[in-house]
Design a protein around this motif. Structure first.
Motif, short mmCIF file in Angstrom:
data_model
loop_
_atom_site.label_atom_id
_atom_site.label_comp_id
_atom_site.label_asym_id
_atom_site.label_seq_id
_atom_site.Cartn_x
_atom_site.Cartn_y
_atom_site.Cartn_z
N PRO A 201 -33.01 63.00 23.16
CA PRO A 201 -33.49 61.62 23.27
C PRO A 201 -34.16 61.17 21.97
CG PRO A 201 -35.00 63.09 24.40
CD PRO A 201 -33.81 63.93 23.99
N VAL A 202 -34.08 59.89 21.70
CA VAL A 202 -34.74 59.35 20.51
C VAL A 202 -36.25 59.37 20.74
CG1 VAL A 202 -34.59 56.95 21.31
CG2 VAL A 202 -34.79 57.43 18.87
N PRO A 203 -37.03 59.80 19.77
CA PRO A 203 -38.50 59.79 19.95
C PRO A 203 -39.04 58.36 20.12
CG PRO A 203 -37.85 61.13 18.06
CD PRO A 203 -36.64 60.37 18.48
N ASP A 204 -40.11 58.22 20.86
CA ASP A 204 -40.71 56.90 21.04
C ASP A 204 -41.18 56.31 19.72
OD1 ASP A 204 -40.33 56.97 23.79
OD2 ASP A 204 -42.31 57.81 24.21
N PHE A 205 -41.59 57.18 18.80
CA PHE A 205 -42.14 56.71 17.52
C PHE A 205 -41.07 56.47 16.46
CE2 PHE A 205 -42.36 61.36 17.71
CZ PHE A 205 -41.61 61.71 16.60
N TRP A 206 -39.83 56.68 16.80
CA TRP A 206 -38.74 56.58 15.83
C TRP A 206 -37.73 55.56 16.31
CZ3 TRP A 206 -33.60 56.90 14.87
CH2 TRP A 206 -33.17 57.25 13.57
N GLY A 207 -37.11 54.83 15.38
CA GLY A 207 -36.10 53.88 15.82
C GLY A 207 -35.74 52.87 14.77
N GLY A 208 -35.12 51.78 15.25
CA GLY A 208 -34.61 50.77 14.34
C GLY A 208 -35.60 49.65 14.09
N LEU A 209 -35.49 49.10 12.89
CA LEU A 209 -36.28 47.95 12.48
C LEU A 209 -35.31 46.90 11.96
CD1 LEU A 209 -39.37 47.10 12.01
CD2 LEU A 209 -38.83 47.51 9.59
N ARG A 210 -35.37 45.72 12.54
CA ARG A 210 -34.50 44.63 12.09
C ARG A 210 -35.31 43.64 11.27
NH1 ARG A 210 -32.45 43.18 16.56
NH2 ARG A 210 -30.29 43.92 16.34
N ILE A 211 -34.85 43.38 10.04
CA ILE A 211 -35.46 42.35 9.20
C ILE A 211 -34.63 41.09 9.40
CG2 ILE A 211 -35.93 41.57 6.85
CD1 ILE A 211 -35.99 45.26 7.74
N ILE A 212 -35.24 40.07 9.98
CA ILE A 212 -34.57 38.80 10.26
C ILE A 212 -34.87 37.87 9.10
CG2 ILE A 212 -34.37 36.88 11.88
CD1 ILE A 212 -35.49 38.81 14.03
N PRO A 213 -33.87 37.55 8.28
CA PRO A 213 -34.15 36.84 7.02
C PRO A 213 -34.61 35.41 7.21
CG PRO A 213 -31.78 37.08 7.34
CD PRO A 213 -32.44 37.89 8.42
N GLU A 214 -35.58 35.04 6.38
CA GLU A 214 -36.00 33.65 6.23
C GLU A 214 -35.46 33.10 4.91
OE1 GLU A 214 -37.91 31.63 8.21
OE2 GLU A 214 -38.10 33.13 9.81
N SER A 215 -35.24 34.02 3.95
CA SER A 215 -34.63 33.63 2.67
C SER A 215 -33.82 34.80 2.14
CB SER A 215 -35.68 33.20 1.65
OG SER A 215 -36.46 34.30 1.23
N MET A 216 -32.75 34.48 1.42
CA MET A 216 -31.90 35.49 0.80
C MET A 216 -31.42 34.98 -0.55
SD MET A 216 -29.61 37.00 3.98
CE MET A 216 -28.60 37.95 2.82
N GLU A 217 -31.57 35.84 -1.56
CA GLU A 217 -31.14 35.46 -2.90
C GLU A 217 -30.00 36.35 -3.37
OE1 GLU A 217 -32.62 35.92 -7.46
OE2 GLU A 217 -34.16 35.26 -6.03
N PHE A 218 -28.97 35.71 -3.94
CA PHE A 218 -27.83 36.42 -4.52
C PHE A 218 -27.87 36.23 -6.02
CE2 PHE A 218 -26.85 35.72 -0.15
CZ PHE A 218 -26.11 36.83 0.24
N TRP A 219 -27.84 37.34 -6.73
CA TRP A 219 -28.06 37.38 -8.18
C TRP A 219 -26.87 38.03 -8.86
CZ3 TRP A 219 -28.27 41.16 -11.87
CH2 TRP A 219 -29.08 41.01 -13.00
N GLN A 220 -26.30 37.34 -9.83
CA GLN A 220 -25.22 37.89 -10.64
C GLN A 220 -25.67 37.92 -12.09
OE1 GLN A 220 -21.70 38.87 -9.74
NE2 GLN A 220 -22.18 39.84 -11.68
N GLY A 221 -25.64 39.09 -12.70
CA GLY A 221 -26.07 39.21 -14.09
C GLY A 221 -25.18 38.41 -15.03
N ARG A 222 -25.79 37.79 -16.03
CA ARG A 222 -25.06 37.04 -17.05
C ARG A 222 -25.60 37.39 -18.43
NH1 ARG A 222 -22.35 32.37 -15.37
NH2 ARG A 222 -21.61 32.32 -17.54
N GLN A 223 -24.84 37.07 -19.44
CA GLN A 223 -25.21 37.38 -20.81
C GLN A 223 -26.51 36.66 -21.21
OE1 GLN A 223 -21.84 37.38 -23.28
NE2 GLN A 223 -22.88 38.14 -25.10
N SER A 224 -27.24 37.29 -22.12
CA SER A 224 -28.49 36.76 -22.65
C SER A 224 -29.55 36.56 -21.57
CB SER A 224 -28.25 35.44 -23.40
OG SER A 224 -27.35 35.63 -24.47
N ARG A 225 -29.42 37.29 -20.48
CA ARG A 225 -30.35 37.23 -19.36
C ARG A 225 -30.39 35.86 -18.69
NH1 ARG A 225 -29.49 41.77 -20.51
NH2 ARG A 225 -30.99 43.47 -20.59
#
Length: 252
Positions: A201-225
């Motif tokens: 059995p899974v321990p009572d103190f162990w388990g899953g945590l769901r992070i429900i996003p309020e914001s999400m950023e997508f970053w793509q590297g480009r030249q010269s920062r």
């Protein structure tokens, strides 16, 4: 006058570049990101697209690896650690861990906000997730727990995560080990407890945590920062079942 008056030789690390002690950092040249490249309605769907691309690329060994950051209140002290993303669903991102004695558990008891950061270096991509965290049900956690190898399930029961392991001392008072024997003894106790059992059995103190996003950023590297950055921010809605997002480009 030089911008940095202190001698470089006085610094333990100064402007490292890969394997070189000093040098110009490499430029990001492998891609670009425009608004039209993104799923306009859902950052969850957009993350899934990028995650699958990272898996297929053959360049990212473990795209599920991410940094989980939490902060305790009222001190505001932040702590972070590397974890594995184990599930993604329309609600958010799920990781599994000890939530009894760990530092993250202490933080989340006072502050439900958490963040995840994914870094896929060879694709020059980064994703940042910020939102509220909540525990999964025992039934949900058991489904994942059953997929783990037996040793990992035994380990989950055995470890008092983040507790100090004190060295064992001999008759003379000298340290016989550095504390590892205490952990080994806990594992041995658990092995005896579940000897011959496959359905643990899974321990009572162990388990899953769901992070429900309020914001999400997508970053793509480009030249010269001059990177491409787009952020989805959740819009306020009276209907919690409806998720609408505002998508904006950010300055690098």
């Amino acid at each position: 006058m030089a911008l940095h008056s202190a001698s470089v030789s006085s610094k333990l690390i100064f402007a490292p570049a890969g394997k070189e002690d000093h040098g110009q950092a490499e430029q990001f040249t492998r891609g670009a990101l425009t608004r039209s490249d993104l799923d306009q309605a859902s950052p969850i769907r957009q993350f899934h697209i990028w995650f699958e691309a990272a898996q297929r690329s053959g360049l990212v060994a473990h795209p599920e690896t991410c940094c989980l950051a939490t902060a305790s209140l009222p001190s505001g002290r932040v702590s972070s650690r590397m974890v594995y993303l184990k599930e993604l669903d329309p609600q958010g991102f799920v990781i599994y861990s000890n939530f009894g004695t760990s530092k993250k558990a202490q933080d989340l008891c006072t502050n439900p906000w958490a963040s995840l950061t994914f870094w896929w270096e060879d694709l020059e991509r980064q994703v940042r997730v910020e939102g509220r965290a909540s525990r999964l049900t025992r039934e949900e956690s058991q489904k994942y727990f059953d997929t783990r190898v037996r040793g990992s399930r035994i380990g989950a029961w055995s470890s008092r995560q983040s507790q100090v392991l004190k060295p064992i001392r001999g008759d003379t008072g000298a340290e016989e080990d550095d504390g590892r024997k205490v952990l080994d003894a806990w594992v041995e106790e658990t092995e005896k407890r579940f000897e011959g059992e496959q359905d643990i059995p899974v321990p009572d103190f162990w388990g899953g945590l769901r992070i429900i996003p309020e914001s999400m950023e997508f970053w793509q590297g480009r030249q010269s920062r001059l990177h491409d950055r787009f952020v989805y921010n959740k819009k306020a809605s009276a209907d919690e079942t409806v998720q609408e997002w505002a998508l904006e480009r950010l300055s690098p």
